[in-house]
Design a protein around this motif. Structure first.
Motif, PDB file in Angstrom:
ATOM      1  N   CYS A  96       2.826   4.161  -4.353  1.00 32.48           N
ATOM      2  CA  CYS A  96       2.009   5.326  -4.708  1.00 32.48           C
ATOM      3  C   CYS A  96       1.537   5.298  -6.156  1.00 32.48           C
ATOM      4  O   CYS A  96       0.423   5.732  -6.454  1.00 32.48           O
ATOM      5  CB  CYS A  96       2.811   6.601  -4.483  1.00 32.48           C
ATOM      6  SG  CYS A  96       3.428   6.776  -2.822  1.00 32.48           S
ATOM      7  N   ARG A 147       6.938   7.738   6.243  1.00 34.01           N
ATOM      8  CA  ARG A 147       6.924   9.039   5.582  1.00 34.01           C
ATOM      9  C   ARG A 147       7.215  10.162   6.573  1.00 34.01           C
ATOM     10  O   ARG A 147       6.598  10.232   7.639  1.00 34.01           O
ATOM     11  CB  ARG A 147       5.553   9.299   4.946  1.00 34.01           C
ATOM     12  CG  ARG A 147       5.078   8.222   3.987  1.00 34.01           C
ATOM     13  CD  ARG A 147       5.730   8.363   2.628  1.00 34.01           C
ATOM     14  NE  ARG A 147       5.043   7.543   1.649  1.00 34.01           N
ATOM     15  CZ  ARG A 147       5.616   6.549   0.961  1.00 34.01           C
ATOM     16  NH1 ARG A 147       6.878   6.261   1.158  1.00 34.01           N
ATOM     17  NH2 ARG A 147       4.923   5.866   0.068  1.00 34.01           N
ATOM     18  N   ILE A 170      -5.715   4.636   3.543  1.00 35.69           N
ATOM     19  CA  ILE A 170      -4.485   3.861   3.747  1.00 35.69           C
ATOM     20  C   ILE A 170      -3.853   4.343   5.040  1.00 35.69           C
ATOM     21  O   ILE A 170      -3.570   5.538   5.199  1.00 35.69           O
ATOM     22  CB  ILE A 170      -3.488   4.050   2.585  1.00 35.69           C
ATOM     23  CG1 ILE A 170      -4.149   3.744   1.239  1.00 35.69           C
ATOM     24  CG2 ILE A 170      -2.255   3.157   2.785  1.00 35.69           C
ATOM     25  CD1 ILE A 170      -3.305   4.158   0.031  1.00 35.69           C
ATOM     26  N   PRO A 230      -1.162   5.505   7.478  1.00 41.48           N
ATOM     27  CA  PRO A 230       0.144   6.093   7.179  1.00 41.48           C
ATOM     28  C   PRO A 230       1.317   5.141   7.394  1.00 41.48           C
ATOM     29  O   PRO A 230       2.397   5.366   6.860  1.00 41.48           O
ATOM     30  CB  PRO A 230       0.215   7.285   8.136  1.00 41.48           C
ATOM     31  CG  PRO A 230      -1.201   7.664   8.334  1.00 41.48           C
ATOM     32  CD  PRO A 230      -1.969   6.375   8.339  1.00 41.48           C
ATOM     33  N   SER A 231       1.102   4.081   8.154  1.00 47.74           N
ATOM     34  CA  SER A 231       2.119   3.036   8.309  1.00 47.74           C
ATOM     35  C   SER A 231       1.473   1.693   7.971  1.00 47.74           C
ATOM     36  O   SER A 231       1.132   0.910   8.856  1.00 47.74           O
ATOM     37  CB  SER A 231       2.667   3.024   9.744  1.00 47.74           C
ATOM     38  OG  SER A 231       3.689   2.073   9.887  1.00 47.74           O
ATOM     39  N   ASN A 262      -1.374   2.863  -6.343  1.00 44.50           N
ATOM     40  CA  ASN A 262      -2.529   3.438  -5.640  1.00 44.50           C
ATOM     41  C   ASN A 262      -3.259   4.460  -6.512  1.00 44.50           C
ATOM     42  O   ASN A 262      -4.481   4.562  -6.480  1.00 44.50           O
ATOM     43  CB  ASN A 262      -2.086   4.126  -4.341  1.00 44.50           C
ATOM     44  CG  ASN A 262      -1.525   3.160  -3.322  1.00 44.50           C
ATOM     45  OD1 ASN A 262      -1.712   1.951  -3.423  1.00 44.50           O
ATOM     46  ND2 ASN A 262      -0.824   3.693  -2.332  1.00 44.50           N
ATOM     47  N   GLN A 309       2.652  15.869  -0.638  1.00 46.45           N
ATOM     48  CA  GLN A 309       2.084  15.948   0.710  1.00 46.45           C
ATOM     49  C   GLN A 309       1.317  17.256   0.825  1.00 46.45           C
ATOM     50  O   GLN A 309       1.895  18.340   0.749  1.00 46.45           O
ATOM     51  CB  GLN A 309       3.163  15.915   1.800  1.00 46.45           C
ATOM     52  CG  GLN A 309       2.569  16.061   3.205  1.00 46.45           C
ATOM     53  CD  GLN A 309       3.594  16.387   4.274  1.00 46.45           C
ATOM     54  OE1 GLN A 309       4.788  16.472   3.995  1.00 46.45           O
ATOM     55  NE2 GLN A 309       3.128  16.592   5.489  1.00 46.45           N
ATOM     56  N   ALA A 339       0.821  -1.211   0.000  1.00 41.46           N
ATOM     57  CA  ALA A 339       0.000   0.000   0.000  1.00 41.46           C
ATOM     58  C   ALA A 339       0.857   1.264   0.000  1.00 41.46           C
ATOM     59  O   ALA A 339       0.335   2.374  -0.111  1.00 41.46           O
ATOM     60  CB  ALA A 339      -0.942   0.002   1.202  1.00 41.46           C
ATOM     61  N   LEU A 340       2.181   1.094   0.115  1.00 37.23           N
ATOM     62  CA  LEU A 340       3.100   2.231  -0.014  1.00 37.23           C
ATOM     63  C   LEU A 340       3.458   2.495  -1.473  1.00 37.23           C
ATOM     64  O   LEU A 340       4.208   3.420  -1.773  1.00 37.23           O
ATOM     65  CB  LEU A 340       4.387   1.975   0.791  1.00 37.23           C
ATOM     66  CG  LEU A 340       4.227   1.991   2.313  1.00 37.23           C
ATOM     67  CD1 LEU A 340       5.459   1.407   2.983  1.00 37.23           C
ATOM     68  CD2 LEU A 340       3.972   3.401   2.806  1.00 37.23           C
ATOM     69  N   GLN A 375       0.612   9.336  -0.287  1.00 39.60           N
ATOM     70  CA  GLN A 375       0.261   7.967  -0.680  1.00 39.60           C
ATOM     71  C   GLN A 375      -0.132   7.820  -2.149  1.00 39.60           C
ATOM     72  O   GLN A 375      -0.480   6.730  -2.591  1.00 39.60           O
ATOM     73  CB  GLN A 375      -0.874   7.466   0.223  1.00 39.60           C
ATOM     74  CG  GLN A 375      -0.426   7.312   1.671  1.00 39.60           C
ATOM     75  CD  GLN A 375      -1.579   7.137   2.631  1.00 39.60           C
ATOM     76  OE1 GLN A 375      -2.690   7.596   2.386  1.00 39.60           O
ATOM     77  NE2 GLN A 375      -1.333   6.465   3.747  1.00 39.60           N
ATOM     78  N   TYR A 394      -0.735  12.237   3.478  1.00 35.89           N
ATOM     79  CA  TYR A 394       0.186  11.194   3.908  1.00 35.89           C
ATOM     80  C   TYR A 394       1.129  10.705   2.800  1.00 35.89           C
ATOM     81  O   TYR A 394       1.743   9.656   2.926  1.00 35.89           O
ATOM     82  CB  TYR A 394      -0.593   9.997   4.456  1.00 35.89           C
ATOM     83  CG  TYR A 394      -1.438  10.325   5.660  1.00 35.89           C
ATOM     84  CD1 TYR A 394      -0.937  11.097   6.702  1.00 35.89           C
ATOM     85  CD2 TYR A 394      -2.750   9.862   5.755  1.00 35.89           C
ATOM     86  CE1 TYR A 394      -1.717  11.394   7.810  1.00 35.89           C
ATOM     87  CE2 TYR A 394      -3.539  10.154   6.860  1.00 35.89           C
ATOM     88  CZ  TYR A 394      -3.017  10.922   7.887  1.00 35.89           C
ATOM     89  OH  TYR A 394      -3.783  11.215   8.988  1.00 35.89           O
ATOM     90  N   ARG A 413       5.083  12.824  -5.577  1.00 36.70           N
ATOM     91  CA  ARG A 413       4.368  12.220  -4.446  1.00 36.70           C
ATOM     92  C   ARG A 413       4.074  13.349  -3.458  1.00 36.70           C
ATOM     93  O   ARG A 413       4.857  13.651  -2.576  1.00 36.70           O
ATOM     94  CB  ARG A 413       5.248  11.135  -3.821  1.00 36.70           C
ATOM     95  CG  ARG A 413       4.553  10.277  -2.788  1.00 36.70           C
ATOM     96  CD  ARG A 413       5.533   9.313  -2.157  1.00 36.70           C
ATOM     97  NE  ARG A 413       6.512  10.011  -1.346  1.00 36.70           N
ATOM     98  CZ  ARG A 413       7.677   9.487  -0.967  1.00 36.70           C
ATOM     99  NH1 ARG A 413       8.034   8.298  -1.336  1.00 36.70           N
ATOM    100  NH2 ARG A 413       8.514  10.183  -0.220  1.00 36.70           N
TER     101      ARG A 413
END
Length: 249
Positions: A41, A117, A54, A56-57, A44, A192, A38-39, A170, A168, A190
């Motif tokens: 990006c 992240r 998702i 964040p960890s 996703n 934020q 799921a990391l 993602q 986050y 990516r």
């Protein structure tokens, strides 16, 4: 090498194909993604018509929160990812920006982020208008081709990027600007988004930065060296600052 690049591209293509096949099996609009994948990006960002959440960890470490919720038989009251060690000190955004105009700076303030992240509390920041990649990759001891992410004031995000974005990091979005230091070779970033209610010192730093420069974003990467944990406590800050000659606020 070219062979390794081809292998990486093939694995990415296959993963995207299988992920989208799985998503097709989910009839509901709301979709939760978990697990280390799921990391990813890029993958996703190819999911359409879903309301995605998702953690964040999302890897193995993040599963600890789910395990705790299961044992307690309670739903998580998720507020933000700032759950870690607390460095409690005053940081003057104006001082940070004054230094940023000359060189990259570290920020280690407040509770550390839960997850891989850097979201402003354990971040290495730089001026995205300059060709900062070489300097920052040298500090982090990474390969020079590695791209960096932009952190942007929420109210300017649609002006500078198009596509999926969240707070986050993602997803990837297409850049509408020409800041190469925060744009990958394929024209994506990516992103934020830093919201007004964001608890990190990053929000007031960005506001001050925008006031001084007219640029609403900063290059944001994790405050660590490649392959090593993110800076956590005051001792880590002291060691990082001295060893890599980076001013850490």
């Amino acid at each position: 090498s070219a062979r390794l690049a081809d292998l990486a591209a093939s694995v990415q293509h296959l993963y995207e194909k299988k992920l989208l096949e799985l998503v097709e099996l989910c009839p509901k609009e709301n979709l939760i993604l978990m697990g280390g994948c799921a990391l990813n990006c890029v993958a996703n960002s190819k999911i359409e018509n879903k309301n995605i959440w998702i953690m964040p960890s999302p890897g193995d470490a993040g599963s600890s929160l789910g395990a705790a919720a299961l044992v307690q038989k309670k739903k998580l009251n998720w507020i933000d990812p700032y759950l870690g060690y607390n460095i409690d000190k005053e940081v003057n955004p104006r001082e940070v920006v004054d230094h940023l105009l000359k060189a990259p700076v570290g920020v280690a303030n407040g509770r550390a982020e839960f997850g891989p992240r850097a979201l402003g509390n354990r971040s290495l920041l730089a001026d995205p208008r300059k060709d900062a990649n070489e300097v920052v990759n040298t500090i982090k001891q990474r390969q020079q081709f590695r791209p960096f992410a932009p952190a942007i004031l929420e109210e300017f995000s649609e002006e500078y990027f198009s596509g999926p974005m969240n707070k986050y990091m993602q997803f990837v979005a297409k850049a509408k600007h020409d800041y190469d230091s925060v744009t990958h070779i394929d024209g994506t970033a990516r992103v934020q988004i830093v919201e007004k209610e964001n608890k990190s010192i990053l929000r007031p730093i960005l506001e001050e930065w925008y006031e001084k420069t007219g640029c609403p974003m900063l290059l944001n990467t994790s405050l660590n060296i490649k392959g090593q944990p993110i800076v956590n406590d005051e001792k880590d800050v002291e060691v990082f600052s001295k060893k890599h000659r980076v001013k850490v606020f």
